[in-house]
Write a protein that holds these residues in place. Structure first.
Motif, PDB file in Angstrom:
ATOM      1  N   PHE A 313       0.841  -1.198   0.000  1.00 17.00           N
ATOM      2  CA  PHE A 313       0.000   0.000   0.000  1.00 17.00           C
ATOM      3  C   PHE A 313       0.882   1.257   0.000  1.00 17.00           C
ATOM      4  N   LYS A 314       1.868   1.250   0.870  1.00 18.66           N
ATOM      5  CA  LYS A 314       2.749   2.405   1.031  1.00 18.66           C
ATOM      6  C   LYS A 314       3.504   2.697  -0.266  1.00 18.66           C
ATOM      7  N   GLY A 315       4.052   1.656  -0.868  1.00 14.16           N
ATOM      8  CA  GLY A 315       4.814   1.838  -2.088  1.00 14.16           C
ATOM      9  C   GLY A 315       3.979   2.405  -3.221  1.00 14.16           C
ATOM     10  N   ASN A 316       2.740   1.930  -3.349  1.00 11.86           N
ATOM     11  CA  ASN A 316       1.858   2.447  -4.399  1.00 11.86           C
ATOM     12  C   ASN A 316       1.541   3.919  -4.180  1.00 11.86           C
ATOM     13  N   THR A 317       1.277   4.284  -2.933  1.00 10.25           N
ATOM     14  CA  THR A 317       0.980   5.686  -2.632  1.00 10.25           C
ATOM     15  C   THR A 317       2.188   6.566  -2.906  1.00 10.25           C
ATOM     16  N   GLN A 318       3.380   6.108  -2.500  1.00  9.03           N
ATOM     17  CA  GLN A 318       4.595   6.883  -2.752  1.00  9.03           C
ATOM     18  C   GLN A 318       4.863   7.006  -4.252  1.00  9.03           C
ATOM     19  N   LEU A 319       4.565   5.953  -4.988  1.00  4.53           N
ATOM     20  CA  LEU A 319       4.717   6.001  -6.441  1.00  4.53           C
ATOM     21  C   LEU A 319       3.846   7.101  -7.038  1.00  4.53           C
ATOM     22  N   LEU A 320       2.575   7.119  -6.672  1.00  2.00           N
ATOM     23  CA  LEU A 320       1.660   8.107  -7.223  1.00  2.00           C
ATOM     24  C   LEU A 320       1.956   9.511  -6.711  1.00  2.00           C
ATOM     25  N   ALA A 321       2.616   9.605  -5.541  1.00  2.16           N
ATOM     26  CA  ALA A 321       3.007  10.912  -5.019  1.00  2.16           C
ATOM     27  C   ALA A 321       4.303  11.411  -5.649  1.00  2.16           C
ATOM     28  N   GLY A 322       4.969  10.570  -6.433  1.00  2.00           N
ATOM     29  CA  GLY A 322       6.220  10.956  -7.077  1.00  2.00           C
ATOM     30  C   GLY A 322       7.447  10.748  -6.234  1.00  2.00           C
ATOM     31  N   HIS A 323       7.303  10.030  -5.109  1.00  2.00           N
ATOM     32  CA  HIS A 323       8.452   9.736  -4.237  1.00  2.00           C
ATOM     33  C   HIS A 323       9.065   8.405  -4.686  1.00  2.00           C
ATOM     34  N   LEU A 324       9.772   8.423  -5.799  1.00  2.00           N
ATOM     35  CA  LEU A 324      10.166   7.180  -6.466  1.00  2.00           C
ATOM     36  C   LEU A 324      11.200   6.350  -5.696  1.00  2.00           C
ATOM     37  N   ARG A 328      10.299   2.564  -4.410  1.00  2.00           N
ATOM     38  CA  ARG A 328      11.072   1.373  -4.772  1.00  2.00           C
ATOM     39  C   ARG A 328      11.459   0.591  -3.524  1.00  2.00           C
ATOM     40  N   GLU A 329      11.917   1.301  -2.498  1.00  4.31           N
ATOM     41  CA  GLU A 329      12.334   0.641  -1.249  1.00  4.31           C
ATOM     42  C   GLU A 329      11.162  -0.083  -0.591  1.00  4.31           C
ATOM     43  N   ALA A 330      10.005   0.580  -0.507  1.00  6.51           N
ATOM     44  CA  ALA A 330       8.837  -0.035   0.135  1.00  6.51           C
ATOM     45  C   ALA A 330       8.343  -1.242  -0.644  1.00  6.51           C
ATOM     46  N   LEU A 331       8.351  -1.147  -1.960  1.00  8.47           N
ATOM     47  CA  LEU A 331       7.853  -2.248  -2.786  1.00  8.47           C
ATOM     48  C   LEU A 331       8.790  -3.452  -2.747  1.00  8.47           C
ATOM     49  N   LEU A 353       6.484  -1.840  -9.181  1.00  5.27           N
ATOM     50  CA  LEU A 353       7.931  -1.709  -9.355  1.00  5.27           C
ATOM     51  C   LEU A 353       8.260  -1.354 -10.807  1.00  5.27           C
ATOM     52  N   ALA A 354       7.533  -1.943 -11.741  1.00  2.77           N
ATOM     53  CA  ALA A 354       7.738  -1.611 -13.154  1.00  2.77           C
ATOM     54  C   ALA A 354       7.418  -0.144 -13.404  1.00  2.77           C
ATOM     55  N   ALA A 355       6.345   0.342 -12.755  1.00  2.00           N
ATOM     56  CA  ALA A 355       5.960   1.750 -12.922  1.00  2.00           C
ATOM     57  C   ALA A 355       7.021   2.682 -12.351  1.00  2.00           C
ATOM     58  N   VAL A 356       7.630   2.287 -11.226  1.00  2.00           N
ATOM     59  CA  VAL A 356       8.708   3.092 -10.646  1.00  2.00           C
ATOM     60  C   VAL A 356       9.863   3.201 -11.632  1.00  2.00           C
ATOM     61  N   GLU A 357      10.271   2.061 -12.194  1.00  2.00           N
ATOM     62  CA  GLU A 357      11.420   2.077 -13.105  1.00  2.00           C
ATOM     63  C   GLU A 357      11.086   2.827 -14.395  1.00  2.00           C
ATOM     64  N   ALA A 358       9.857   2.693 -14.869  1.00  2.00           N
ATOM     65  CA  ALA A 358       9.456   3.429 -16.068  1.00  2.00           C
ATOM     66  C   ALA A 358       9.501   4.927 -15.813  1.00  2.00           C
ATOM     67  N   SER A 359       9.069   5.344 -14.630  1.00  4.45           N
ATOM     68  CA  SER A 359       9.083   6.771 -14.287  1.00  4.45           C
ATOM     69  C   SER A 359      10.507   7.296 -14.151  1.00  4.45           C
ATOM     70  N   CYS A 360      11.420   6.415 -13.772  1.00  6.47           N
ATOM     71  CA  CYS A 360      12.823   6.814 -13.627  1.00  6.47           C
ATOM     72  C   CYS A 360      13.590   6.701 -14.947  1.00  6.47           C
ATOM     73  N   GLY A 361      12.914   6.271 -16.007  1.00  4.38           N
ATOM     74  CA  GLY A 361      13.576   6.134 -17.301  1.00  4.38           C
ATOM     75  C   GLY A 361      14.327   4.837 -17.472  1.00  4.38           C
ATOM     76  N   ASN A 362      14.166   3.907 -16.538  1.00  7.77           N
ATOM     77  CA  ASN A 362      14.839   2.611 -16.618  1.00  7.77           C
ATOM     78  C   ASN A 362      13.937   1.626 -17.361  1.00  7.77           C
ATOM     79  N   VAL A 363      13.909   1.747 -18.683  1.00  5.56           N
ATOM     80  CA  VAL A 363      12.935   1.013 -19.493  1.00  5.56           C
ATOM     81  C   VAL A 363      13.164  -0.495 -19.417  1.00  5.56           C
TER      82      VAL A 363
END
Length: 424
Positions: A313-324, A328-331, A353-363
């Motif tokens: 839950f925490k990781g998803n919320t941080q992802l959507l908040a832009g705290h990448l 990643r750490e929480a997930l 986790l895929a969404a985090v890496e995509a947002s960071c440009g790590n395709v």
């Protein structure tokens, strides 16, 4: 002269009690609820109008208490028919349920009227409950379109048994019936993506929990009902339902784990409604509640939450908040902490986790995690997990010329996956 229509019994009782309008009765019921110590119950004229209609819905447990106390008559005398059926019942907890599956509509007939005398042995409650428990375990491994009709059929049986059982067997059956409808509602919402049907089913679960007088189970059901408006972005309705869920939890010996889960549910609703700041505050509070330890044990039926799930839950919320980095750490923590049997949730974490890496440009890393999610979905289908995969693929559109994304498309749109997705 035309014959009167609607629930004339309730209307007659209302007028006889001195309430000339539906609004008058609504105001009196709200005031009476306060005097009876029932907090947060507000009845409107629209609700009274529904009760006085041709097909009045069975009132919720708190409304039942206030109606009977204020008007001095039983619900049946006031023109209401119990959902589990008495002679000539129009409303039934085992209402026909239809869910669109890959190849056909699944349906069940309503139960016929049942005798009111107790004919079931004392063992009937435990026997019915044992099947409920088995279905709950099977949820984590059986395809939802295969399990759902079995669960609904079991609920139909419970509705038939309920009027034939005396206490305490009746209470055991009612609680197991509430669990069964809760499971059916979870499948409909999370696995089959049928929120309207899930709402109806969860309402039936709440009615059964009221019959069992189990406020903790009622709290869990209402919290699940909060997901529906929460995911639709209706913050006001989701917040109202969470208030109700917490109110019911206060009436029981709720474990720290249960209270933490309520925070997590509300956090997800807030996240879906765009308030990630409040959501993160709720997650912090949930972590604090868990760290204090349990004064009371969690109920056996609460098999959908753990510290690993809270991290998810925490990781998803941080992802959507832009705290990448934090996401990643929480997930990753959630992934490492998950126990066997949590495979459905694992697909969601892979997707995030895929969404985090995509947002960071790590395709390439994003494609690897999507591949892990697809591997898991091939074993345990989960619509929520596939939603995450689709979201990531849309985010990768600017990179679709890359070979790793093309390879991903080959997997995402192979015959098996394509037919499975479109069929569901």
């Amino acid at each position: 002269m035309s014959r009167p229509t609607g629930n004339v019994r309730l209307k007659a009782a209302r007028v006889a009690a001195g309430f000339n309008s539906q609004q008058d009765l609504a105001d009196a019921l709200t005031e009476q609820a306060g005097r009876m110590g029932i907090r947060g119950l507000s009845v409107g004229a629209r609700q009274v109008r529904r009760w006085e209609s041709d097909n009045p819905p069975w009132p919720q447990p708190d409304c039942q208490r206030v109606l009977v106390h204020l008007l001095g008559q039983s619900l049946e005398t006031l023109g209401f028919t119990p959902p589990w059926g008495t002679g000539g019942a129009k409303h039934d907890l085992a209402r026909p349920a239809s869910v669109t599956g890959p190849t056909k509509m699944l349906g069940l007939p309503t139960t016929s009227a049942q005798p009111s005398m107790a004919t079931q042995p004392a063992t009937a409650g435990q026997d019915f409950r044992s099947v409920t428990h088995a279905h709950r375990r099977l949820y984590w491994s059986v395809a939802p379109t295969k399990l759902h009709p079995a669960v609904v059929a079991h609920a139909t049986l419970g509705c038939a048994l309920l009027p034939e059982a005396a206490e305490p067997t009746r209470g055991v059956i009612a609680a197991a019936l509430a669990e069964t409808y809760l499971l059916a509602g979870r499948i409909e919402f999370f696995d089959l993506r049928e929120p309207s049907l899930a709402h109806e089913t969860l309402l039936l679960a709440l009615q059964a929990a009221g019959e069992a007088d189990d406020p903790l189970l009622g709290s869990a059901i209402i919290a699940h009902m909060a997901f529906i408006p929460g995911w639709a972005g209706d913050r006001e309705v989701a917040h109202e339902r969470m208030i109700a869920a917490r109110t019911y939890a206060r009436r029981a010996s709720a474990s720290a784990e249960f209270l933490s889960w309520l925070d997590a549910v509300e956090a997800e609703c807030e996240t879906r409604c765009g308030d990630t700041r409040r959501a993160l505050n709720l997650i912090v509070h949930a972590e604090g509640v868990l760290s204090e330890g349990n004064e009371y044990p969690s109920p056996e039926w609460m098999d959908w939450f753990s510290p690993a799930r809270l991290s998810a839950f925490k990781g998803n919320t941080q992802l959507l908040a832009g705290h990448l980095p934090q996401a990643r750490e929480a997930l990753l923590e959630a992934l490492d902490s998950m126990a066997p049997g949590e495979e459905k949730q694992r697909t969601v974490v892979y997707g995030d986790l895929a969404a985090v890496e995509a947002s960071c440009g790590n395709v390439e890393e994003a494609c690897v995690y999507v591949g892990d999610a697809l591997d898991q979905l091939a074993l345990t289908w989960y619509a929520t997990g596939m939603d995450r995969v689709r979201d990531v693929r849309r985010a990768l559109t600017p990179h679709q010329h890359m070979s790793c994304v093309r390879d991903l498309d080959d997997r995402l749109y192979d015959w098996t996956t394509t037919i499975s997705v479109l069929g569901r």
